[in-house]
Design a protein around this motif. Structure first.
Motif, mmCIF file in Angstrom:
data_model
loop_
_atom_site.group_PDB
_atom_site.id
_atom_site.type_symbol
_atom_site.label_atom_id
_atom_site.label_comp_id
_atom_site.label_asym_id
_atom_site.label_seq_id
_atom_site.Cartn_x
_atom_site.Cartn_y
_atom_site.Cartn_z
ATOM 1 N N VAL A 117 -8.702 -1.651 -7.314
ATOM 2 C CA VAL A 117 -8.197 -2.779 -6.542
ATOM 3 C C VAL A 117 -7.582 -3.780 -7.519
ATOM 4 O O VAL A 117 -8.249 -4.245 -8.446
ATOM 5 C CB VAL A 117 -9.304 -3.471 -5.736
ATOM 6 C CG1 VAL A 117 -8.723 -4.620 -4.907
ATOM 7 C CG2 VAL A 117 -10.015 -2.476 -4.826
ATOM 8 N N LEU A 118 -6.316 -4.078 -7.307
ATOM 9 C CA LEU A 118 -5.648 -5.103 -8.093
ATOM 10 C C LEU A 118 -5.172 -6.202 -7.160
ATOM 11 O O LEU A 118 -4.867 -5.964 -6.001
ATOM 12 C CB LEU A 118 -4.448 -4.540 -8.868
ATOM 13 C CG LEU A 118 -4.773 -3.707 -10.103
ATOM 14 C CD1 LEU A 118 -4.976 -2.257 -9.744
ATOM 15 C CD2 LEU A 118 -3.669 -3.844 -11.154
ATOM 16 N N ARG A 119 -5.115 -7.405 -7.685
ATOM 17 C CA ARG A 119 -4.653 -8.547 -6.892
ATOM 18 C C ARG A 119 -3.637 -9.329 -7.703
ATOM 19 O O ARG A 119 -3.780 -9.492 -8.921
ATOM 20 C CB ARG A 119 -5.831 -9.428 -6.506
ATOM 21 C CG ARG A 119 -5.456 -10.573 -5.568
ATOM 22 C CD ARG A 119 -6.696 -11.270 -5.017
ATOM 23 N NE ARG A 119 -7.411 -10.412 -4.072
ATOM 24 C CZ ARG A 119 -8.520 -10.786 -3.429
ATOM 25 N NH1 ARG A 119 -9.039 -11.982 -3.650
ATOM 26 N NH2 ARG A 119 -9.093 -9.973 -2.574
ATOM 27 N N LEU A 120 -2.616 -9.821 -7.018
ATOM 28 C CA LEU A 120 -1.582 -10.599 -7.686
ATOM 29 C C LEU A 120 -2.171 -11.903 -8.188
ATOM 30 O O LEU A 120 -2.783 -12.653 -7.425
ATOM 31 C CB LEU A 120 -0.435 -10.878 -6.723
ATOM 32 C CG LEU A 120 0.788 -11.603 -7.300
ATOM 33 C CD1 LEU A 120 1.440 -10.773 -8.394
ATOM 34 C CD2 LEU A 120 1.798 -11.901 -6.191
ATOM 35 N N ALA A 121 -2.013 -12.160 -9.475
ATOM 36 C CA ALA A 121 -2.553 -13.370 -10.071
ATOM 37 C C ALA A 121 -1.820 -14.585 -9.512
ATOM 38 O O ALA A 121 -0.605 -14.558 -9.290
ATOM 39 C CB ALA A 121 -2.417 -13.316 -11.589
ATOM 40 N N TRP B 294 0.791 -1.226 0.000
ATOM 41 C CA TRP B 294 0.000 0.000 0.000
ATOM 42 C C TRP B 294 0.827 1.281 0.000
ATOM 43 O O TRP B 294 0.274 2.375 -0.145
ATOM 44 C CB TRP B 294 -0.927 0.014 1.219
ATOM 45 C CG TRP B 294 -0.194 -0.050 2.524
ATOM 46 C CD1 TRP B 294 0.280 -1.177 3.139
ATOM 47 C CD2 TRP B 294 0.160 1.035 3.353
ATOM 48 N NE1 TRP B 294 0.912 -0.845 4.302
ATOM 49 C CE2 TRP B 294 0.853 0.506 4.459
ATOM 50 C CE3 TRP B 294 -0.047 2.411 3.282
ATOM 51 C CZ2 TRP B 294 1.352 1.303 5.483
ATOM 52 C CZ3 TRP B 294 0.453 3.201 4.292
ATOM 53 C CH2 TRP B 294 1.135 2.650 5.375
ATOM 54 N N CYS B 295 2.141 1.155 0.136
ATOM 55 C CA CYS B 295 3.003 2.340 0.123
ATOM 56 C C CYS B 295 4.303 1.992 -0.577
ATOM 57 O O CYS B 295 4.986 1.039 -0.183
ATOM 58 C CB CYS B 295 3.265 2.819 1.551
ATOM 59 S SG CYS B 295 4.400 4.230 1.656
ATOM 60 N N LEU B 296 4.654 2.752 -1.602
ATOM 61 C CA LEU B 296 5.870 2.512 -2.370
ATOM 62 C C LEU B 296 6.699 3.784 -2.431
ATOM 63 O O LEU B 296 6.166 4.869 -2.665
ATOM 64 C CB LEU B 296 5.537 2.073 -3.798
ATOM 65 C CG LEU B 296 4.784 0.753 -3.967
ATOM 66 C CD1 LEU B 296 4.290 0.633 -5.404
ATOM 67 C CD2 LEU B 296 5.680 -0.421 -3.619
ATOM 68 N N ALA C 229 -2.956 -15.053 1.901
ATOM 69 C CA ALA C 229 -3.753 -15.811 0.943
ATOM 70 C C ALA C 229 -3.811 -15.085 -0.395
ATOM 71 O O ALA C 229 -3.966 -15.713 -1.445
ATOM 72 C CB ALA C 229 -5.160 -16.022 1.496
ATOM 73 N N ALA C 230 -3.707 -13.767 -0.343
ATOM 74 C CA ALA C 230 -3.699 -12.960 -1.564
ATOM 75 C C ALA C 230 -2.968 -11.660 -1.273
ATOM 76 O O ALA C 230 -2.940 -11.188 -0.131
ATOM 77 C CB ALA C 230 -5.119 -12.676 -2.050
ATOM 78 N N VAL C 231 -2.369 -11.089 -2.315
ATOM 79 C CA VAL C 231 -1.637 -9.828 -2.206
ATOM 80 C C VAL C 231 -2.345 -8.812 -3.094
ATOM 81 O O VAL C 231 -2.585 -9.070 -4.282
ATOM 82 C CB VAL C 231 -0.165 -9.980 -2.638
ATOM 83 C CG1 VAL C 231 0.580 -8.657 -2.476
ATOM 84 C CG2 VAL C 231 0.513 -11.084 -1.837
ATOM 85 N N GLU C 232 -2.690 -7.672 -2.509
ATOM 86 C CA GLU C 232 -3.445 -6.648 -3.237
ATOM 87 C C GLU C 232 -2.660 -5.344 -3.333
ATOM 88 O O GLU C 232 -1.683 -5.121 -2.623
ATOM 89 C CB GLU C 232 -4.774 -6.356 -2.530
ATOM 90 C CG GLU C 232 -5.819 -7.424 -2.709
ATOM 91 C CD GLU C 232 -7.171 -7.023 -2.133
ATOM 92 O OE1 GLU C 232 -8.138 -7.744 -2.424
ATOM 93 O OE2 GLU C 232 -7.259 -6.018 -1.396
ATOM 94 N N GLY C 233 -3.143 -4.473 -4.208
ATOM 95 C CA GLY C 233 -2.667 -3.104 -4.300
ATOM 96 C C GLY C 233 -3.843 -2.214 -4.635
ATOM 97 O O GLY C 233 -4.855 -2.679 -5.183
ATOM 98 N N TYR C 234 -3.729 -0.930 -4.314
ATOM 99 C CA TYR C 234 -4.802 0.030 -4.580
ATOM 100 C C TYR C 234 -4.227 1.248 -5.300
ATOM 101 O O TYR C 234 -4.280 2.372 -4.812
ATOM 102 C CB TYR C 234 -5.478 0.438 -3.267
ATOM 103 C CG TYR C 234 -5.760 -0.746 -2.370
ATOM 104 C CD1 TYR C 234 -6.784 -1.638 -2.671
ATOM 105 C CD2 TYR C 234 -4.982 -0.993 -1.249
ATOM 106 C CE1 TYR C 234 -7.034 -2.742 -1.872
ATOM 107 C CE2 TYR C 234 -5.213 -2.096 -0.449
ATOM 108 C CZ TYR C 234 -6.240 -2.970 -0.762
ATOM 109 O OH TYR C 234 -6.467 -4.071 0.022
ATOM 110 N N PRO C 235 -3.675 1.024 -6.489
ATOM 111 C CA PRO C 235 -2.998 2.106 -7.205
ATOM 112 C C PRO C 235 -3.985 3.032 -7.910
ATOM 113 O O PRO C 235 -5.193 2.765 -7.967
ATOM 114 C CB PRO C 235 -2.147 1.349 -8.224
ATOM 115 C CG PRO C 235 -2.983 0.151 -8.555
ATOM 116 C CD PRO C 235 -3.623 -0.241 -7.242
#
Length: 249
Positions: free
Chosen positions: A244-248, A165-167, A195-201
């Motif tokens: 909302v994106l999630r790592l495939a 969430w912060c880069l 279980a899943a990795v998300e981002g909110y770019p």
């Protein structure tokens, strides 16, 4: 942006971490001498030629921001000018009331305590021996501004969802370092049971945005790291919609 797919080396820092010393190929797959079976090795050898091979860029090293790396955490998060105030990756992480009470002198100590926890509050990227990047990555419930933000959908809330969430990547290293940082942060989360990795770019459609507000990342960068869009949000950053994106898998 092919150079974003640079090799990175992930280094295990704790015995309980699921990380192993691995080198990531340009396509994001992990290899080591024992994991390549004989048929695969033969196919790889068949593709070799006598032509000179181009020199690859130095590998980035991504590792947990633990207490023994706090000097590097400070380089990435402290104010660039003495006497000014910096977020220290706390403003969106903690309760707003607590955040308001933290003066400039108290913020480093608060982050140091987080770095002493069994699970680090994020990861650091190094280009050889120089620290060049920071990523905040923790369970979703540990980021106040996400967990309490009604504009960001909480999909699969019963699962262990870890957002990156912060880069923050230092100038001169962003073309390759940002991708390496996201890859490493995702591995860190997976290694701690995500279980899943998300981002909110932001979905900025290629347009430039204020670098001071780009800490949430961009859609194109996330997609280059293997994330896919799963939902829209009602949230905005720098005036640009977030998704909302999630790592495939």
């Amino acid at each position: 942006m092919n150079d974003l797919a640079a090799d990175i080396t992930l280094v295990a820092e704790t015995a309980h971490s699921a990380w192993a010393d691995v080198t990531w190929r340009h396509d994001g797959a992990a290899t080591n001498a024992t994991s390549i079976n004989s048929s695969t090795r033969g196919a790889m050898e068949d593709r070799r030629t006598d032509a000179p091979r181009p020199m690859s860029a130095p590998a980035f090293r991504v590792e947990p921001a633990s207490a023994d790396h706090f000097d590097d955490v400070s380089i990435m998060l402290a104010p660039t000018r003495p006497g000014t105030t910096a977020c220290w990756c706390l403003s969106h992480r903690i309760d707003p009331a607590v955040n308001r009470e933290l003066g400039p002198d108290a913020r480093p100590g608060y982050m140091r305590r987080l770095c002493r926890q069994p699970v680090a509050p994020g990861v650091l990227a190094h280009d050889v021996d120089e620290v060049v990047g920071w990523a905040g990555v923790v369970p979703r419930a540990g980021v106040y501004s996400i967990a309490r933000n009604s504009r960001i959908p909480k999909l699969d809330d019963d699962l262990a969802i870890w957002p990156i969430w912060c880069l923050k990547v230092r100038a001169g290293h962003r073309s390759r370092g940002a991708k390496a940082l996201i890859d490493g942060a995702a591995r860190f989360a997976r290694g701690h049971g995500a279980a899943a990795v998300e981002g909110y770019p932001v979905d900025n459609t290629g347009k430039k945005i204020d670098t001071m507000l780009a800490f949430v990342g961009t859609r194109s960068l996330s997609e280059s790291a293997g994330f896919v869009t799963i939902a829209d949000t009602g949230s905005r950053a720098a005036g640009v919609p977030r998704i909302v994106l999630r790592l495939a898998d």
